[in-house]
Scaffold this motif. Structure first.
Motif, PDB file in Angstrom:
ATOM      1  N   ALA A 209       0.841  -1.205   0.000  1.00 38.83           N
ATOM      2  CA  ALA A 209       0.000   0.000   0.000  1.00 38.83           C
ATOM      3  C   ALA A 209       0.872   1.249   0.000  1.00 38.83           C
ATOM      4  O   ALA A 209       0.599   2.222  -0.713  1.00 38.83           O
ATOM      5  CB  ALA A 209      -0.933  -0.004   1.207  1.00 38.83           C
TER       6      ALA A 209
ATOM      7  N   HIS B 192      -8.147  10.777   5.356  1.00 39.80           N
ATOM      8  CA  HIS B 192      -7.396  10.153   4.253  1.00 39.80           C
ATOM      9  C   HIS B 192      -8.031  10.602   2.941  1.00 39.80           C
ATOM     10  O   HIS B 192      -7.418  11.268   2.140  1.00 39.80           O
ATOM     11  CB  HIS B 192      -7.469   8.629   4.342  1.00 39.80           C
ATOM     12  CG  HIS B 192      -6.836   8.027   5.538  1.00 39.80           C
ATOM     13  ND1 HIS B 192      -5.586   7.461   5.509  1.00 39.80           N
ATOM     14  CD2 HIS B 192      -7.267   7.891   6.807  1.00 39.80           C
ATOM     15  CE1 HIS B 192      -5.286   6.982   6.702  1.00 39.80           C
ATOM     16  NE2 HIS B 192      -6.290   7.234   7.513  1.00 39.80           N
TER      17      HIS B 192
ATOM     18  N   GLN C 169     -13.207  11.615   7.441  1.00 38.96           N
ATOM     19  CA  GLN C 169     -12.037  10.872   6.971  1.00 38.96           C
ATOM     20  C   GLN C 169     -10.951  11.856   6.544  1.00 38.96           C
ATOM     21  O   GLN C 169     -11.159  12.649   5.625  1.00 38.96           O
ATOM     22  CB  GLN C 169     -12.407   9.987   5.786  1.00 38.96           C
ATOM     23  CG  GLN C 169     -13.348   8.854   6.131  1.00 38.96           C
ATOM     24  CD  GLN C 169     -13.493   7.883   4.979  1.00 38.96           C
ATOM     25  OE1 GLN C 169     -12.522   7.266   4.562  1.00 38.96           O
ATOM     26  NE2 GLN C 169     -14.688   7.750   4.464  1.00 38.96           N
TER      27      GLN C 169
ATOM     28  N   THR D 140      -9.633   4.379  -4.292  1.00 42.31           N
ATOM     29  CA  THR D 140     -10.150   4.750  -2.965  1.00 42.31           C
ATOM     30  C   THR D 140      -9.357   5.880  -2.306  1.00 42.31           C
ATOM     31  O   THR D 140      -9.868   6.565  -1.440  1.00 42.31           O
ATOM     32  CB  THR D 140     -10.147   3.540  -2.006  1.00 42.31           C
ATOM     33  OG1 THR D 140      -8.845   2.982  -2.002  1.00 42.31           O
ATOM     34  CG2 THR D 140     -11.154   2.497  -2.434  1.00 42.31           C
ATOM     35  N   ARG D 141      -8.102   6.044  -2.688  1.00 49.82           N
ATOM     36  CA  ARG D 141      -7.291   7.074  -2.026  1.00 49.82           C
ATOM     37  C   ARG D 141      -7.583   8.472  -2.547  1.00 49.82           C
ATOM     38  O   ARG D 141      -7.228   9.450  -1.944  1.00 49.82           O
ATOM     39  CB  ARG D 141      -5.807   6.735  -2.189  1.00 49.82           C
ATOM     40  CG  ARG D 141      -4.871   7.697  -1.464  1.00 49.82           C
ATOM     41  CD  ARG D 141      -3.536   7.034  -1.250  1.00 49.82           C
ATOM     42  NE  ARG D 141      -2.505   7.928  -0.817  1.00 49.82           N
ATOM     43  CZ  ARG D 141      -1.606   8.500  -1.613  1.00 49.82           C
ATOM     44  NH1 ARG D 141      -1.665   8.301  -2.929  1.00 49.82           N
ATOM     45  NH2 ARG D 141      -0.667   9.261  -1.117  1.00 49.82           N
TER      46      ARG D 141
ATOM     47  N   GLN E 286       2.806   0.551   6.120  1.00 47.28           N
ATOM     48  CA  GLN E 286       2.978   1.197   4.812  1.00 47.28           C
ATOM     49  C   GLN E 286       4.369   1.836   4.694  1.00 47.28           C
ATOM     50  O   GLN E 286       4.904   2.014   3.601  1.00 47.28           O
ATOM     51  CB  GLN E 286       1.970   2.345   4.629  1.00 47.28           C
ATOM     52  CG  GLN E 286       0.539   1.952   4.497  1.00 47.28           C
ATOM     53  CD  GLN E 286      -0.166   1.985   5.843  1.00 47.28           C
ATOM     54  OE1 GLN E 286       0.354   1.509   6.846  1.00 47.28           O
ATOM     55  NE2 GLN E 286      -1.367   2.536   5.859  1.00 47.28           N
TER      56      GLN E 286
ATOM     57  N   GLY F 149      -9.986   7.178   9.397  1.00 52.74           N
ATOM     58  CA  GLY F 149     -10.134   6.589   8.065  1.00 52.74           C
ATOM     59  C   GLY F 149     -11.336   5.676   7.965  1.00 52.74           C
ATOM     60  O   GLY F 149     -12.168   5.617   8.870  1.00 52.74           O
ATOM     61  N   ILE F 150     -11.390   4.952   6.874  1.00 53.66           N
ATOM     62  CA  ILE F 150     -12.580   4.157   6.573  1.00 53.66           C
ATOM     63  C   ILE F 150     -12.781   3.014   7.566  1.00 53.66           C
ATOM     64  O   ILE F 150     -13.895   2.588   7.817  1.00 53.66           O
ATOM     65  CB  ILE F 150     -12.525   3.621   5.111  1.00 53.66           C
ATOM     66  CG1 ILE F 150     -13.876   3.106   4.639  1.00 53.66           C
ATOM     67  CG2 ILE F 150     -11.457   2.542   4.942  1.00 53.66           C
ATOM     68  CD1 ILE F 150     -14.935   4.149   4.523  1.00 53.66           C
ATOM     69  N   LYS F 151     -11.668   2.525   8.142  1.00 48.39           N
ATOM     70  CA  LYS F 151     -11.806   1.338   8.998  1.00 48.39           C
ATOM     71  C   LYS F 151     -12.570   1.644  10.279  1.00 48.39           C
ATOM     72  O   LYS F 151     -13.217   0.771  10.835  1.00 48.39           O
ATOM     73  CB  LYS F 151     -10.428   0.775   9.328  1.00 48.39           C
ATOM     74  CG  LYS F 151      -9.719   0.208   8.110  1.00 48.39           C
ATOM     75  CD  LYS F 151      -8.217   0.147   8.346  1.00 48.39           C
ATOM     76  CE  LYS F 151      -7.479  -0.049   7.047  1.00 48.39           C
ATOM     77  NZ  LYS F 151      -6.134   0.517   7.066  1.00 48.39           N
TER      78      LYS F 151
HETATM   79  C1  HCA Z   1      -3.447   2.956   2.666  1.00 55.64           C
HETATM   80  C2  HCA Z   1      -4.245   4.017   1.963  1.00 55.64           C
HETATM   81  C3  HCA Z   1      -5.065   4.869   2.901  1.00 55.64           C
HETATM   82  C4  HCA Z   1      -6.199   4.085   3.508  1.00 55.64           C
HETATM   83  C5  HCA Z   1      -7.266   4.980   4.064  1.00 55.64           C
HETATM   84  C6  HCA Z   1      -8.159   4.490   5.154  1.00 55.64           C
HETATM   85  C7  HCA Z   1      -5.616   6.038   2.071  1.00 55.64           C
HETATM   86  O1  HCA Z   1      -2.840   3.205   3.695  1.00 55.64           O
HETATM   87  O2  HCA Z   1      -3.432   1.874   2.167  1.00 55.64           O
HETATM   88  O3  HCA Z   1      -7.832   3.574   5.894  1.00 55.64           O
HETATM   89  O4  HCA Z   1      -9.204   5.113   5.275  1.00 55.64           O
HETATM   90  O5  HCA Z   1      -5.399   7.169   2.452  1.00 55.64           O
HETATM   91  O6  HCA Z   1      -6.280   5.780   1.073  1.00 55.64           O
HETATM   92  O7  HCA Z   1      -4.244   5.377   3.916  1.00 55.64           O
END
Ligand code: HCA
Ligand code: CFM
Length: 531
Positions: A57, A481, A479, A87-88, A182, A463-465
């Motif tokens: 990633a 990110h 979010q 998604t980023r 990462q 973030g999304i998680k």
């Molecule tokens: C990553 C990408 C990420 C994930 C975002 C998130 C991003 O680390 O693989 O967990 O919401 O910014 O897209 O950090």
């Protein structure tokens, strides 16, 4: 509401002793009277549900992905490509006739037979197809976990393809399992880009030539930064890597100054360019109004040109005038609120200034994968423009070896220079935080829930998680990110968009209709009933 040390201890108390000991080292209560240290960039305790991502990633997704004139082939099963496809939100646009492959998803889609008999043939075919169909400037190949496990030689495939097609084919050993997050992937990507790309071009540069490093154009951030810098008169040689191109990257060594926005992901290139070409780097932060102003002033100070300094001040005045009215409205909606920030390796720091400007206090902040220097700062001896006089100042001793200048300064002189020219150093996140706030590294799912319950912040930036975990508790989550389909948040205009988004998010009546789980106290599955 802030959280007490006692409460934090009671959360940690729920861990087995060994885990408690481990996690305690990743958590600190800010106390400016002490020189504080935090453990970071170490392996997450197995079994803990961390928010971290993987090396792949960091390499393919973060650093390489935004280069838009390159075909990025993922060598592996389809999931690694698919679940990171778009998604980023690193945006890119091209002039007519220029390549832009950002919306594509290239994968070798390895199957069981490739795992058993080897996937090199399949990779070779994928590179061939990519070249024949798209004729890109260059191709990258990124390894996923199984590739390392079965030992496919991606370098041999890349070398053969390079010879056959006459374009650069770069191979990255960024199997997901490498390192602890990462972060390992950033380093791998940086090393290859520096070794094989930067320095191979010879584009013409104009005065005030800069590279913008560690800026990935999430939600269009880089476009707003470029708009401001363009208005002042800077010449942007390359952006690493948001809306960036392989073509521009080749001549990055020709810039006069490197700006470092995200220190974590790109400090390696900044450092290597400085050693190899003598170009200094300046830590900037274009998130937040004051952060943007300070960054612009530091840049002008570096170039030390009266006209540039004047123009910088003019642009600042003009931009501030344009945003003042809207900002006042949102400030009223944000004043007195609290936030908890937990993001990758730089944004948990960068957004604190902007939140403060809106009247929002950060009571806790942490990185997923920052290193100690992202928290504690790093004192790299400042680069000074060399001149004969430097050698005559007793506190400064200059030595030049083959690749770099070394400066030895007295501590007093170092302090003095740091004030007047903040080059090649980074203060880190802890310094800017308020006493009594918590810093927490590699936050996990359990701690997130416990802390949200205890702190009950108005805003959870993550973030999304974990976004929906917070929102189901009735806490607005933004979010940081992907910006939740919004942006840009950087620069002057971005600050207003951010203010608007969080004002609306925090003040919507929705949260009043949600009953957080702790109010019902449901019976937890697996709860031990004491007789
Ligand atoms: C990553 C990408 C990420 C994930 C975002 C998130 C991003 O680390 O693989 O967990 O919401 O910014 O897209 O950090
Ligand atoms: Fe740098 Fe980033 Fe970040 Fe990062 Fe990331 Fe990102 Fe992030 Mo997600 S490069 S460290 S690896 S600023 S993808 S654009 S948002 S975790 S805080």
């Amino acid at each position: 509401m802030a959280i007490s040390k006692k409460k934090m201890d009671s959360i940690l108390e729920k861990y087995p002793p060994k885990v408690k000991k481990n996690r305690s080292k990743h958590i600190l209560l800010k106390d400016s009277r002490e020189q504080q240290e935090i453990q970071a960039n170490t392996r997450t305790v197995p079994g803990i549900i961390t928010n971290r991502g993987c090396c792949f990633a960091g390499c393919k997704g973060v650093v390489l992905g935004p280069l838009r004139d390159v075909v990025h082939i993922v060598h592996g099963p389809i999931g690694c490509s698919y679940y990171t496809w778009g998604t980023r939100r690193h945006k890119g646009r091209s002039e007519k006739g220029e390549d832009n492959f950002l919306s594509y998803c290239f994968s070798t889609d390895m199957q069981e037979s490739d795992i058993v008999f080897g996937g090199e043939k399949r990779l070779k075919q994928a590179v061939k197809e990519a070249y024949e169909i798209f004729k890109p400037e260059a191709i990258t190949i990124s390894s996923t976990c199984p590739v390392g496990l079965i030992g496919d030689d991606i370098h041999a495939v890349a070398k053969a393809a390079q010879e056959e097609f006459g374009i650069q084919v770069l191979a990255f050993d960024c199997e997901g399992y490498k390192g602890v997050s990462q972060s390992a992937g950033h380093h791998i990507a940086n090393n290859v880009l520096m070794k094989d790309v930067i320095g191979t071009g010879d584009a013409e540069t104009k005065p005030y030539a800069i590279n913008i490093m560690g800026e990935y154009n999430i939600g269009g951030d880089g476009w707003e930064i470029s708009r401001i810098l363009g208005k002042i008169g800077y010449h942007i040689v390359s952006v690493m890597t948001g809306d960036g191109t392989y073509k521009e990257l080749k001549s990055a060594h020709k810039a006069d100054l490197n700006l470092v926005q995200c220190h974590r992901s790109i400090n390696y290139i900044a450092e290597m360019i400085e050693i190899k070409y003598g170009t200094p780097w300046l830590k900037v932060n274009f998130i937040g109004i004051q952060g943007t102003i300070d960054s612009l002033r530091n840049m002008a100070k570096y170039f030390d040109d009266e006209a540039l300094i004047k123009k910088t001040e003019e642009v600042i005045v003009e931009e501030l005038e344009a945003l003042q009215e809207a900002l006042e409205v949102y400030k009223k909606m944000c004043e007195g609120k609290t936030a908890l920030l937990f993001v990758g390796g730089s944004r948990a720091h960068h957004y604190q200034g902007l939140l403060k400007e809106l009247g929002i206090e950060t009571v806790m902040a942490g990185y997923e994968f920052g290193h100690r220097d992202d928290y504690e700062g790093r004192d790299v001896i400042p680069y000074i423009k060399m001149d004969a006089d430097s050698r005559n100042i007793p506190e400064i001793h200059v030595e030049k070896d083959e690749s770099s200048y070394k400066l030895y300064l007295s501590p007093e002189k170092l302090e003095e220079l740091k004030k007047e020219m903040p080059l090649n150093r980074y203060d880190g996140m802890i310094k800017e935080m308020k006493d009594g706030s918590f810093v927490i590294d590699d936050l996990n799912h359990f701690e997130t829930e416990e802390l949200l319950k205890s702190i009950k912040p108005n805003l959870f930036c993550s973030g999304i998680k974990d976004k929906y975990v917070a929102q189901k508790m009735g806490i607005f989550s933004k979010q940081l990110h992907s910006y939740d389909y919004s942006g840009p948040y950087a620069g002057f205009r971005g600050a207003v968009i951010f203010a608007k988004d969080v004002s609306m998010g925090m003040n919507t009546p929705t949260w009043g209709f949600i009953t957080p789980p702790w109010k019902n106290e449901p019976l937890l599955e697996g709860k031990v009933i004491e007789e």
